[in-house]
Design an enzyme around this catalytic site. Structure first.
Site, PDB file in Angstrom:
ATOM      1  N   TYR A   1       0.865  -1.183   0.000  1.00 58.06           N
ATOM      2  CA  TYR A   1       0.000   0.000   0.000  1.00 58.06           C
ATOM      3  C   TYR A   1       0.894   1.224   0.000  1.00 58.06           C
ATOM      4  O   TYR A   1       1.838   1.325   0.789  1.00 58.06           O
ATOM      5  CB  TYR A   1      -0.893  -0.002   1.248  1.00 58.06           C
TER       6      TYR A   1
ATOM      7  N   LYS B   1       4.676   9.212   8.742  1.00 60.28           N
ATOM      8  CA  LYS B   1       4.448   8.674  10.087  1.00 60.28           C
ATOM      9  C   LYS B   1       5.446   9.191  11.136  1.00 60.28           C
ATOM     10  O   LYS B   1       5.287  10.296  11.619  1.00 60.28           O
ATOM     11  CB  LYS B   1       4.408   7.146  10.021  1.00 60.28           C
TER      12      LYS B   1
ATOM     13  N   ASP C   1       9.553   3.076  -0.473  1.00 64.04           N
ATOM     14  CA  ASP C   1       8.488   3.696   0.319  1.00 64.04           C
ATOM     15  C   ASP C   1       8.705   3.322   1.784  1.00 64.04           C
ATOM     16  O   ASP C   1       8.301   2.255   2.237  1.00 64.04           O
ATOM     17  CB  ASP C   1       7.118   3.229  -0.180  1.00 64.04           C
TER      18      ASP C   1
HETATM   19  N1  PMP Z   1       2.989   4.276   2.137  1.00 59.41           N
HETATM   20  C1  PMP Z   1       2.951   3.360   3.115  1.00 59.41           C
HETATM   21  C2  PMP Z   1       3.981   2.269   3.128  1.00 59.41           C
HETATM   22  C3  PMP Z   1       1.958   3.398   4.086  1.00 59.41           C
HETATM   23  O1  PMP Z   1       1.937   2.460   5.054  1.00 59.41           O
HETATM   24  C4  PMP Z   1       1.001   4.435   4.043  1.00 59.41           C
HETATM   25  C5  PMP Z   1      -0.115   4.542   5.076  1.00 59.41           C
HETATM   26  N2  PMP Z   1      -0.276   3.524   5.949  1.00 59.41           N
HETATM   27  C6  PMP Z   1       1.075   5.370   3.007  1.00 59.41           C
HETATM   28  C7  PMP Z   1       2.098   5.275   2.076  1.00 59.41           C
HETATM   29  C8  PMP Z   1       0.082   6.480   2.906  1.00 59.41           C
HETATM   30  O2  PMP Z   1       0.236   7.372   3.956  1.00 59.41           O
HETATM   31  P1  PMP Z   1      -0.967   8.338   4.401  1.00 59.41           P
HETATM   32  O3  PMP Z   1      -1.998   7.492   5.049  1.00 59.41           O
HETATM   33  O4  PMP Z   1      -0.311   9.303   5.335  1.00 59.41           O
HETATM   34  O5  PMP Z   1      -1.468   9.004   3.162  1.00 59.41           O
END
Ligand code: PMP
Length: 429
Positions: A144, A267, A239
């Site tokens: 994701y 995060k 990512d």
């Molecule tokens: N990339 C990863 C690996 C994630 O785990 C997440 C959210 N859990 C995102 C992108 C997207 O982040 P956001 O919810 O702050 O848009």
């Protein structure tokens, strides 16, 4: 547990907020029930509006590695609040946070702050497309990367939980530019690049997959991404939104001596306020507007309060270097769960890495989304409710990961293991 007030609040929220929640993962839809409304957090605990207290293994889905209401974070935000909430002009704190990240393990030469992980990955993809002049991108099944159109294709996290890995509304013309390959399958990647490598703008990957439960990369998998992208002139995007600063002070790929072209953060770098970032090699980052032609912007990007929370969090992490103690906690959780599962003769896989932990009720090792789907999902649901009803707050989905903070204690780990043991007693009755 009495959750009367939570139920009332959720009923009211549903009248005015789509689905009653501002992010689908917060609903308990997949485990069948109503979400808790939280009154406040205290270190590694949360207290709901009915006064029930829980050990919190969600930690706001990752950011709160220092736990709730950490003194450093709160006092830094308060201090900056005196200067104002937003200026829409550069401030010193942006550069301060950028420098800390630059100096961290695997830190990028240049960075840009945005408000969410979604924006970070979306912008990194745009940059990769802008730099290479190619449209097609590669991602992996069950990873994701936020909810931008190009990336909401066979994704993980809430999309899997709610059974819609590709969302309606993503234009077919765009979805077809997103190639989805199986995670941990070096051969599939190599085969694909052999045929189409010259059409690929970038490969984006979660270097430890954490949105289909926790799945470690097999030896050689990330290395092959690095190799193939560079062989064919595509960009390698790590990512690290979820895992960055969670297993070491910086990127997880730096531990493998990998050098991605672009890195996405989120995060932890915002300490509980909305901050994310993308960064990488200067030759690419210099192509961003205003120096270059690739456009990306944000009214509240680099917001003072967010920068203050991020700086306080990263400075504290650097000073403490808590990764060894976090590893001890997650290993203790692993050992306790494993012992109990063996005693009850119940199949379980318990991947963990420093402050990250997850559980699959599966006999065989889980290496891909396919394996997660084949694990005992009804047992996960029962596990979730049993733990919750006994004061352990976990993400309501087997496709998510549990998070530890520096405020979690060995006593809490033992308490969690005790509850798990009782759950398994029930399971074999
Ligand atoms: N990339 C990863 C690996 C994630 O785990 C997440 C959210 N859990 C995102 C992108 C997207 O982040 P956001 O919810 O702050 O848009």
């Amino acid at each position: 547990m009495n959750c009367k007030r939570s139920k009332e609040l959720f009923k009211e929220a549903k009248q005015f907020i789509a689905g009653g929640v501002d992010s689908p993962v917060r609903s308990f839809a997949s485990v069948g029930g109503d979400p808790l409304f939280i009154n406040k957090g205290e270190g590694s605990n949360i207290i709901d509006v009915d006064g029930n207290r829980y050990i919190d293994y969600v930690c706001s889905w990752g950011p709160l590695i220092l736990g709730h209401r950490d003194n450093d974070v709160i006092s830094s935000i308060k201090a900056v609040l005196e200067r104002g909430t937003s200026f829409g002009a550069p401030i010193d704190l942006e550069t301060e946070l950028a420098k800390i990240i630059h100096e961290s393990d695997g830190g990028p030469s240049k960075i840009r702050f945005v408000n969410s992980g979604t924006e970070a990955t979306m912008s990194a993809i745009r940059l990769a497309r802008g730099v290479t002049g190619r449209d097609r991108i590669v991602k992996f099944e069950g990873c994701y990367h936020g909810h931008s159109d190009s990336l909401l294709v066979r994704a993980g996290s809430g999309t899997m939980t709610l059974g819609q890995p590709t969302s309606p509304g993503v234009p077919a013309a765009l979805a077809k530019e997103t190639i989805v390959l199986p995670y941990n399958d070096e051969n599939a990647l190599r085969d694909y690049f052999e045929k189409y490598g010259e059409q690929i703008a970038c490969v984006i990957v979660e270097p430890i997959a954490a949105n289909m439960g926790l799945i470690a990369p097999k030896d050689g998998f990330l290395e092959s991404i690095s190799e193939q992208t560079h062989k064919y002139g595509a960009l390698f995007i790590a990512d690290e939104v979820l895992v960055g600063f969670r297993t070491c002070f910086g990127t997880t790929v730096s531990k493998k001596n990998l050098d991605p072209d672009l890195i996405c953060y989120g995060k932890v770098i915002g300490g509980g306020l909305p901050v994310a970032a993308y960064g990488g090699k200067s030759i690419y980052m210099d192509r961003m507007s205003p120096d270059g032609p690739v456009y990306q912007a944000g009214t509240l990007s680099g917001n003072p309060l967010c920068m203050a929370a991020g700086i306080a969090t990263l400075k504290r992490l650097k000073r403490l270097n808590p990764y060894g103690s976090l590893e001890k906690l997650s290993t203790a959780l692993y050992n306790g769960f494993k012992q109990s599962a063996d005693k009850h003769d119940i199949d379980v896989q318990l991947p963990h890495a420093a402050s990250l932990f997850s559980i699959f009720f599966s006999k065989t090792e889980v290496n891909s989304l396919h394996d997660v789907k084949n694990s005992n999902l009804p047992r996960f649901n029962r596990y979730f409710w049993f733990m919750l009803n006994n004061g352990i707050y976990l993400a309501p989905s087997p496709f998510e990961t549990a998070f530890l903070s520096i405020k979690h204690t060995m006593d809490q780990i033992h308490k969690t293991v005790e509850v798990f043991d009782k759950f398994l007693d029930e399971e074999i009755k």
